[in-house]
Design an enzyme around this catalytic site. Structure first.
Site, PDB file in Angstrom:
ATOM      1  N   TYR A 184     -17.025  47.886  50.332  1.00 34.56           N
ATOM      2  CA  TYR A 184     -17.738  48.260  51.549  1.00 34.56           C
ATOM      3  C   TYR A 184     -17.117  49.499  52.207  1.00 34.56           C
ATOM      4  O   TYR A 184     -17.823  50.410  52.634  1.00 34.56           O
ATOM      5  CB  TYR A 184     -17.749  47.097  52.547  1.00 34.56           C
ATOM      6  CG  TYR A 184     -18.541  47.407  53.789  1.00 34.56           C
ATOM      7  CD1 TYR A 184     -19.926  47.295  53.789  1.00 34.56           C
ATOM      8  CD2 TYR A 184     -17.914  47.847  54.947  1.00 34.56           C
ATOM      9  CE1 TYR A 184     -20.665  47.608  54.928  1.00 34.56           C
ATOM     10  CE2 TYR A 184     -18.636  48.159  56.080  1.00 34.56           C
ATOM     11  CZ  TYR A 184     -20.011  48.043  56.061  1.00 34.56           C
ATOM     12  OH  TYR A 184     -20.729  48.372  57.183  1.00 34.56           O
ATOM     13  N   SER A 230     -17.325  51.466  67.270  1.00 40.00           N
ATOM     14  CA  SER A 230     -18.425  51.253  66.343  1.00 40.00           C
ATOM     15  C   SER A 230     -19.467  50.309  66.928  1.00 40.00           C
ATOM     16  O   SER A 230     -19.142  49.304  67.558  1.00 40.00           O
ATOM     17  CB  SER A 230     -17.901  50.666  65.034  1.00 40.00           C
ATOM     18  OG  SER A 230     -18.969  50.273  64.190  1.00 40.00           O
ATOM     19  N   TYR A 252     -26.266  52.641  67.291  1.00 42.78           N
ATOM     20  CA  TYR A 252     -27.355  52.521  66.338  1.00 42.78           C
ATOM     21  C   TYR A 252     -28.586  52.083  67.137  1.00 42.78           C
ATOM     22  O   TYR A 252     -28.555  51.048  67.801  1.00 42.78           O
ATOM     23  CB  TYR A 252     -27.049  51.465  65.272  1.00 42.78           C
ATOM     24  CG  TYR A 252     -26.140  51.927  64.165  1.00 42.78           C
ATOM     25  CD1 TYR A 252     -26.297  53.177  63.587  1.00 42.78           C
ATOM     26  CD2 TYR A 252     -25.141  51.091  63.672  1.00 42.78           C
ATOM     27  CE1 TYR A 252     -25.462  53.588  62.557  1.00 42.78           C
ATOM     28  CE2 TYR A 252     -24.307  51.493  62.640  1.00 42.78           C
ATOM     29  CZ  TYR A 252     -24.475  52.746  62.090  1.00 42.78           C
ATOM     30  OH  TYR A 252     -23.656  53.149  61.073  1.00 42.78           O
ATOM     31  N   THR A 297     -26.012  57.636  66.088  1.00 42.33           N
ATOM     32  CA  THR A 297     -26.002  57.841  64.640  1.00 42.33           C
ATOM     33  C   THR A 297     -27.436  57.783  64.126  1.00 42.33           C
ATOM     34  O   THR A 297     -28.105  56.762  64.243  1.00 42.33           O
ATOM     35  CB  THR A 297     -25.132  56.787  63.940  1.00 42.33           C
ATOM     36  OG1 THR A 297     -23.771  56.947  64.373  1.00 42.33           O
ATOM     37  CG2 THR A 297     -25.193  56.949  62.433  1.00 42.33           C
ATOM     38  N   LYS A 351     -25.271  62.286  65.789  1.00 45.25           N
ATOM     39  CA  LYS A 351     -24.435  62.244  64.579  1.00 45.25           C
ATOM     40  C   LYS A 351     -25.326  62.085  63.355  1.00 45.25           C
ATOM     41  O   LYS A 351     -26.195  61.214  63.317  1.00 45.25           O
ATOM     42  CB  LYS A 351     -23.455  61.082  64.671  1.00 45.25           C
ATOM     43  CG  LYS A 351     -22.478  60.954  63.508  1.00 45.25           C
ATOM     44  CD  LYS A 351     -21.487  59.830  63.801  1.00 45.25           C
ATOM     45  CE  LYS A 351     -20.435  59.701  62.717  1.00 45.25           C
ATOM     46  NZ  LYS A 351     -20.985  59.122  61.475  1.00 45.25           N
ATOM     47  N   HIS A 400     -22.471  60.621  56.783  1.00 39.20           N
ATOM     48  CA  HIS A 400     -22.038  59.224  56.793  1.00 39.20           C
ATOM     49  C   HIS A 400     -21.011  58.955  55.690  1.00 39.20           C
ATOM     50  O   HIS A 400     -21.001  57.876  55.078  1.00 39.20           O
ATOM     51  CB  HIS A 400     -23.228  58.283  56.650  1.00 39.20           C
ATOM     52  CG  HIS A 400     -23.096  57.016  57.450  1.00 39.20           C
ATOM     53  ND1 HIS A 400     -23.496  56.920  58.762  1.00 39.20           N
ATOM     54  CD2 HIS A 400     -22.603  55.784  57.135  1.00 39.20           C
ATOM     55  CE1 HIS A 400     -23.269  55.700  59.205  1.00 39.20           C
ATOM     56  NE2 HIS A 400     -22.709  54.988  58.235  1.00 39.20           N
ATOM     57  N   ASP A 446     -17.609  65.321  60.477  1.00 39.65           N
ATOM     58  CA  ASP A 446     -16.855  64.295  59.769  1.00 39.65           C
ATOM     59  C   ASP A 446     -17.270  64.275  58.306  1.00 39.65           C
ATOM     60  O   ASP A 446     -18.043  65.130  57.858  1.00 39.65           O
ATOM     61  CB  ASP A 446     -17.000  62.923  60.425  1.00 39.65           C
ATOM     62  CG  ASP A 446     -18.351  62.246  60.168  1.00 39.65           C
ATOM     63  OD1 ASP A 446     -19.144  62.737  59.346  1.00 39.65           O
ATOM     64  OD2 ASP A 446     -18.603  61.206  60.796  1.00 39.65           O
ATOM     65  N   SER A 447     -16.728  63.342  57.547  1.00 41.15           N
ATOM     66  CA  SER A 447     -17.019  63.138  56.123  1.00 41.15           C
ATOM     67  C   SER A 447     -16.181  64.042  55.234  1.00 41.15           C
ATOM     68  O   SER A 447     -16.405  65.250  55.165  1.00 41.15           O
ATOM     69  CB  SER A 447     -18.507  63.338  55.811  1.00 41.15           C
ATOM     70  OG  SER A 447     -19.331  62.512  56.607  1.00 41.15           O
ATOM     71  N   GLY A 448     -15.213  63.437  54.578  1.00 39.21           N
ATOM     72  CA  GLY A 448     -14.408  64.157  53.596  1.00 39.21           C
ATOM     73  C   GLY A 448     -13.113  64.738  54.107  1.00 39.21           C
ATOM     74  O   GLY A 448     -12.361  65.327  53.331  1.00 39.21           O
ATOM     75  N   VAL A 449     -12.799  64.613  55.395  1.00 35.30           N
ATOM     76  CA  VAL A 449     -11.563  65.175  55.944  1.00 35.30           C
ATOM     77  C   VAL A 449     -10.397  64.302  55.514  1.00 35.30           C
ATOM     78  O   VAL A 449     -10.341  63.114  55.843  1.00 35.30           O
ATOM     79  CB  VAL A 449     -11.630  65.258  57.485  1.00 35.30           C
ATOM     80  CG1 VAL A 449     -10.322  65.810  58.049  1.00 35.30           C
ATOM     81  CG2 VAL A 449     -12.803  66.126  57.922  1.00 35.30           C
ATOM     82  N   GLY A 469     -12.337  58.769  59.271  1.00 38.56           N
ATOM     83  CA  GLY A 469     -12.737  57.373  59.175  1.00 38.56           C
ATOM     84  C   GLY A 469     -11.937  56.580  58.163  1.00 38.56           C
ATOM     85  O   GLY A 469     -11.002  55.873  58.499  1.00 38.56           O
ATOM     86  N   ARG A 470     -12.294  56.722  56.884  1.00 36.68           N
ATOM     87  CA  ARG A 470     -11.657  55.901  55.857  1.00 36.68           C
ATOM     88  C   ARG A 470     -10.125  55.956  55.894  1.00 36.68           C
ATOM     89  O   ARG A 470      -9.481  54.913  55.726  1.00 36.68           O
ATOM     90  CB  ARG A 470     -12.154  56.320  54.471  1.00 36.68           C
ATOM     91  CG  ARG A 470     -13.596  55.890  54.161  1.00 36.68           C
ATOM     92  CD  ARG A 470     -13.951  56.264  52.735  1.00 36.68           C
ATOM     93  NE  ARG A 470     -15.303  55.871  52.342  1.00 36.68           N
ATOM     94  CZ  ARG A 470     -16.346  56.689  52.344  1.00 36.68           C
ATOM     95  NH1 ARG A 470     -16.203  57.947  52.748  1.00 36.68           N
ATOM     96  NH2 ARG A 470     -17.539  56.261  51.963  1.00 36.68           N
TER      97      ARG A 470
END
Length: 424
Positions: A49, A131, A155, A181, A297, A321, A352-355, A375-376
């Protein structure tokens, strides 16, 4: 961590001094090792997930590959003995151009979940975007953060009353911005989750904002037009029901089970979670219910960026995302320059995404981002060492960025611009 002006980075020095005493970092510095270690601390369902993306996960790969296309051009003899990482955004000053992205269902990796992340963000002085799919109500997280900055991710569900309630609660618990988002009006084709046929929301996980909301509680009493289909009862079904009851707020397992509220909560959530019928005109509703800055976003197209400004939005977060929604999508760094150009400085643009490190932050800022969201990486820190793990990851990011900035000849954020990069 909260002092934006620094001598040689204290965190780097602490790591080396601890090493001299034989103490190595609990949380890996190298991102690939961080990911590998975190995987060992997660269940297969949790890792799928958190880590997984849509389809072949080509968008996740593109997010990283685009960063490699740009190279930093260091400049010398510029007196970078003091670096100022501070950022002003919507009238607030933050210690660095870094925010914590909203990540849902954190109870899958740590029992303290969002509360642990809120504490770590507060210690570092960085804004935490709560979140919409959190494992703890926003009020519980705000309570441990003092006056530290926090935003709320929204959301947009099929119930406007619920949307209004979420926003009002966010205001009351000190959130200073709303992040809508847009890219998850439907769940993407997330291969890893589908391969093991697992969705945490069906166990009542990640819906604490809903079950703690008075409007949602009233919605639960409504009769659904489409009653749930009957399923074969198996041992797995019973286990899922047990998880569902445990996740529902309140005391007394059997009293919660007999009430039927845990099942109703999941059924209602799945029926109203997202609203693919939204249009630009619906944004008026949000403006009528909050005076907080509103950021959109999920923007990747320059025309959408212009529309966002035309519709009175206060900011944009360029995002795909984390590659979790559209396989084969444009990467965020590739989309960033055209969005920045379309906005023309009228509102701040974040990304965001990939930083995955300090150089990535530098490159994003050089291409026009006001700040980045991660995030991750912090979730991996949470899986390994809870609150302290999140804090360690944030310290690693900030120190890496500070060193990159200074070694590139930049002493503050205004020194970072397009001329600090070359392409190819």
């Amino acid at each position: 961590m909260k002092n934006p002006k620094t001598a040689p980075p204290a965190w780097q020095k602490e790591i080396y001094l601890n090493g001299f005493s034989g103490i190595k970092p609990t949380v890996n510095i190298d991102f690939h090792l961080l990911e590998e270690t975190a995987k060992k601390h997660m269940t297969p369902e949790a890792f799928a997930y958190i880590f997984g993306g849509a389809g072949f996960e080509s968008t996740m790969s593109a997010n990283r590959q685009e960063f490699e296309k740009y190279k930093i051009i260091p400049r010398m003899l510029r007196n970078v003995s003091e670096r100022d990482l501070s950022l002003e955004l919507f009238g607030q000053t933050f210690p660095a151009p870094v925010l914590l992205s909203p990540v849902g269902v954190l109870e899958m990796v740590n029992k303290e979940a969002d509360v642990a992340v809120g504490k770590a963000a507060s210690e570092c002085g960085l804004p935490y975007i709560f979140s919409n799919q959190s494992s703890r109500p926003m009020e519980s997280v705000a309570a441990v953060m003092g006056d530290s900055p926090r935003w709320f991710q929204l959301y947009w569900s099929k119930s406007n009353d619920l949307v209004a309630s979420f926003v009002q609660r966010a205001e009351k618990c000190g959130c200073s911005a709303i992040v809508v988002t847009l890219d998850t009006s439907m769940l993407g084709w997330r291969t890893r989750d589908l391969e093991i046929a697992y969705l945490p929301f069906l166990e009542g996980k990640g819906i604490a904002q809903y079950t703690s909301d008075p409007v949602f509680q009233k919605l639960m009493d409504e009769v659904d037009e489409d009653p749930p289909a009957k399923r074969v009862i198996t041992a797995q079904t019973i286990n899922g029901l047990i998880q569902m009851v445990r996740s529902y707020p309140g005391k007394g397992f059997f009293s919660k089970l007999i009430s039927g509220r845990p099942i109703k909560a999941v059924q209602k959530f799945t029926s109203i979670y997202s609203n693919p019928a939204l249009t630009w005109e619906d944004l008026k509703f949000l403006r009528q219910h909050t005076k907080l800055p509103v950021l959109l976003k999920g923007i990747l197209h320059s025309e959408d960026a212009r529309k966002a400004v035309d519709h009175g939005m206060d900011g944009i977060i360029v995002s795909n995302h984390g590659g979790r929604q559209v396989d084969g999508s444009i990467s965020t760094l590739e989309a960033l320059p055209s969005v920045v150009e379309a906005v023309g400085g009228r509102v701040p643009v974040l990304m965001d995404s990939g930083v995955r490190g300090g150089a990535d932050i530098f490159k994003a800022l050089a291409l026009g981002a006001k700040a980045v969201c991660i995030g991750r990486p912090y979730v991996y820190g949470l899986a390994i060492a809870g609150q302290e793990g999140v804090k360690a990851v944030l310290q690693n990011f900030l120190t890496d960025f500070e060193l990159t900035m200074g070694l590139a000849g930049c002493k503050n954020l205004s020194d970072i611009h397009r001329e600090t990069l070359t392409q190819g």
